[in-house]
Design an enzyme around this catalytic site. Structure first.
Site, PDB file in Angstrom:
ATOM      1  N   LYS A 168       1.398  16.553  -5.251  1.00 31.79           N
ATOM      2  CA  LYS A 168       2.468  15.568  -5.445  1.00 31.79           C
ATOM      3  C   LYS A 168       3.512  16.020  -6.461  1.00 31.79           C
ATOM      4  CE  LYS A 168       0.656  11.370  -3.560  1.00 31.79           C
ATOM      5  NZ  LYS A 168      -0.785  11.629  -3.291  1.00 31.79           N
ATOM      6  N   GLU A 218       7.332   4.337  -6.782  1.00 36.55           N
ATOM      7  CA  GLU A 218       6.245   3.445  -6.405  1.00 36.55           C
ATOM      8  C   GLU A 218       4.952   4.241  -6.500  1.00 36.55           C
ATOM      9  OE1 GLU A 218       7.658   5.407  -4.312  1.00 36.55           O
ATOM     10  OE2 GLU A 218       5.978   6.168  -3.143  1.00 36.55           O
ATOM     11  N   SER A 271      -5.337  19.681  -0.885  1.00 36.38           N
ATOM     12  CA  SER A 271      -4.135  19.085  -1.479  1.00 36.38           C
ATOM     13  C   SER A 271      -4.321  18.697  -2.939  1.00 36.38           C
ATOM     14  CB  SER A 271      -3.714  17.858  -0.669  1.00 36.38           C
ATOM     15  OG  SER A 271      -4.802  16.974  -0.498  1.00 36.38           O
TER      16      SER A 271
HETATM   17  C1  LIG Z   1      -1.507  11.286  -2.232  1.00 36.10           C
HETATM   18  C2  LIG Z   1      -2.444  12.325  -1.789  1.00 36.10           C
HETATM   19  C3  LIG Z   1      -2.632  12.639  -0.426  1.00 36.10           C
HETATM   20  C4  LIG Z   1      -1.968  11.869   0.682  1.00 36.10           C
HETATM   21  O1  LIG Z   1      -0.594  11.910   0.711  1.00 36.10           O
HETATM   22  P1  LIG Z   1       0.233  12.790   1.733  1.00 36.10           P
HETATM   23  O2  LIG Z   1       1.622  12.338   1.511  1.00 36.10           O
HETATM   24  O3  LIG Z   1      -0.282  12.523   3.099  1.00 36.10           O
HETATM   25  O4  LIG Z   1       0.028  14.224   1.349  1.00 36.10           O
HETATM   26  C5  LIG Z   1      -3.463  13.676  -0.097  1.00 36.10           C
HETATM   27  N1  LIG Z   1      -4.135  14.375  -1.028  1.00 36.10           N
HETATM   28  C6  LIG Z   1      -4.006  14.106  -2.353  1.00 36.10           C
HETATM   29  C7  LIG Z   1      -4.778  14.909  -3.334  1.00 36.10           C
HETATM   30  C8  LIG Z   1      -3.164  13.076  -2.775  1.00 36.10           C
HETATM   31  O5  LIG Z   1      -3.043  12.813  -4.077  1.00 36.10           O
END
Ligand SMILES: *Cc1c(COP(=O)(O)O)cnc(C)c1O
Length: 421
Positions: A88, A110, A378
């Protein structure tokens, strides 16, 4: 379909907003295009990505996992090693730099679980911007660790008391604030959704993940059969996939939250679920989990980041066209994937990312050994201890929380000591 055509990705996207938001959105679009064409902006972005975020993030060969599963080689993009622990920050830093270039001094955002709020608060602290995060009152209560972290970064957290007091209401409040203060304020939206140009902006700032992967895979001469990412709003997946969208290969697989099962309210499967419908909400047209009257349905997932009723318009359009394959993983499968990669690779997946890990565990044995699968981790799982610890060691965790409470009550002086400014 690497970017929108006039705000639309085939049938989805658009700019369904009140008149007062048209001008700030149009101005943002112009400024974004100018910034991308300006080498000095790209240079500044590149430097902060390297020195502050910690790019590039590694591509790890998961050797033990590969051997145990006995099929395609598994590689993991360690996006969780980015500063603040997840992807993020790529979007937050990009948008905050853009806002600064536009002369805005105040950022609003948000947040649901608080992860985008934390990333935005950190980016604002780094870049010297004022930060207000809108968060539903219910989420403020259940996500205290992230609220504290945002405040440590100097952000103001505004608890939203309207509607269901969760993410949807926080978005509405942020839109309202932006409409009232467009000249001083930038709205840093957290995923690849919302009205145009946000889906293009968020994808662009997340596409650094995919560009690095493309280079890293080439350097190692990998024969990549599939790329797998978890999908909430879609920012990590679209960024990870973006250099490959217009190619026929590799397979691009997005994994939604299967929750506890296929029933309404049990999951957040906007593309694969029973209640998947087209609709227009929060400024964009896409697929949502809606009832017959077009009202959003409750969702459920063990991972807070995937627990949302909408999905980015570009992802939904690429799902309809078949370029992105959608599947889902159950809560239970995601937990098992966390355990599997922790034990065998020394890598702790965030609960969201573990949905992609779960799909890799299913897919790898079906593919030959000379092929590679790349999984986007992610985020890292440190943030999830309040979910994972009670599952794996419930009794010990209860005792721990009780003793922490006792310690807090006993050491009043230490905890109430004034923090030096
Ligand atoms: C917020 C988040 C997601 C989901 O959000 P996307 O916009 O679909 O990427 C996925 N993995 C992590 C670690 C997150 O913090």
């Amino acid at each position: 379909m690497t970017h929108s055509d006039n705000g639309f990705f085939n049938e989805y996207g658009g700019k369904y907003v009140a008149e007062v938001l048209r001008r700030p959105l149009d101005e943002l679009e112009v400024a974004f295009k100018e910034a991308l064409a300006d080498p000095s902006f790209l240079q500044e972005l590149n430097t902060i990505q390297r020195d502050y975020i910690g790019r590039e993030t590694p591509l790890l060969y998961a050797e033990t996992a590969t051997k145990l599963l006995g099929g395609a080689q598994i590689y993991i993009k360690l996006e969780g090693l980015a500063n603040t622990g997840a992807h993020k920050i790529n979007n937050a830093i990009g948008q905050c730099l853009l806002a600064k270039r536009m002369g805005k001094k105040r950022i609003i955002a948000e947040t649901g679980a608080g992860q985008h709020g934390v990333a935005t608060a950190a980016a604002c602290a780094k870049l010297g911007l004022d930060c207000t995060v809108y968060m539903g009152e219910v989420d403020v209560r259940r996500q205290q660790p992230n609220v504290s972290t945002m405040e440590m970064y100097g952000a103001k957290v505004h608890a939203v008391t309207s509607g269901s007091r969760t993410l949807k209401d926080a978005v509405n409040e942020a839109m309202r604030d932006w409409a009232a203060n467009p000249d001083t304020t930038h709205y840093c939206l957290g995923s690849a959704l919302g009205p145009a140009p946000f889906p293009d902006i968020v994808r662009e700032f997340q596409s650094v993940i995919g560009r690095e992967v493309e280079k890293q895979a080439k350097e190692r001469s990998l024969d990549v059969a599939a790329m797998i990412a978890c999908c909430g709003g879609g920012s990590n997946s679209i960024g990870f996939f973006s250099p490959f969208i217009d190619k026929k290969e590799p397979r691009l697989i997005a994994v939604e939250a299967g929750g506890t099962g296929p029933g309404v309210g049990q999951n957040a499967s906007r593309m694969t679920g029973n209640a998947s419908r087209e609709g227009i909400m929060q400024g964009y047209k896409s697929r949502f989990l809606l009832d017959e009257d077009g009202q959003s349905l409750p969702t459920s997932s063990i991972s807070a980041g995937l627990d949302y009723c909408g999905i980015g318009p570009q992802l939904a359009a690429l799902g309809n066209s078949g370029r992105i394959e959608f599947t889902s993983a159950l809560d239970k499968e995601a937990l098992e994937a966390v355990m599997f990669f922790a034990k065998n690779e020394g890598v702790l997946f965030a609960m969201e990312s573990a949905h992609a890990g779960a799909e890799a565990i299913k897919l790898a044995p079906t593919l030959p050994k000379d092929k590679a699968i790349i999984v986007n981790m992610s985020g890292r799982g440190d943030k999830d201890i309040f979910i994972t610890c009670p599952v794996f060691r419930p009794e010990e965790w209860k005792k721990f929380l009780a003793s922490e409470l006792e310690r807090l009550n006993e050491n009043k002086d230490i905890h109430q000591a004034k923090i030096m400014n």
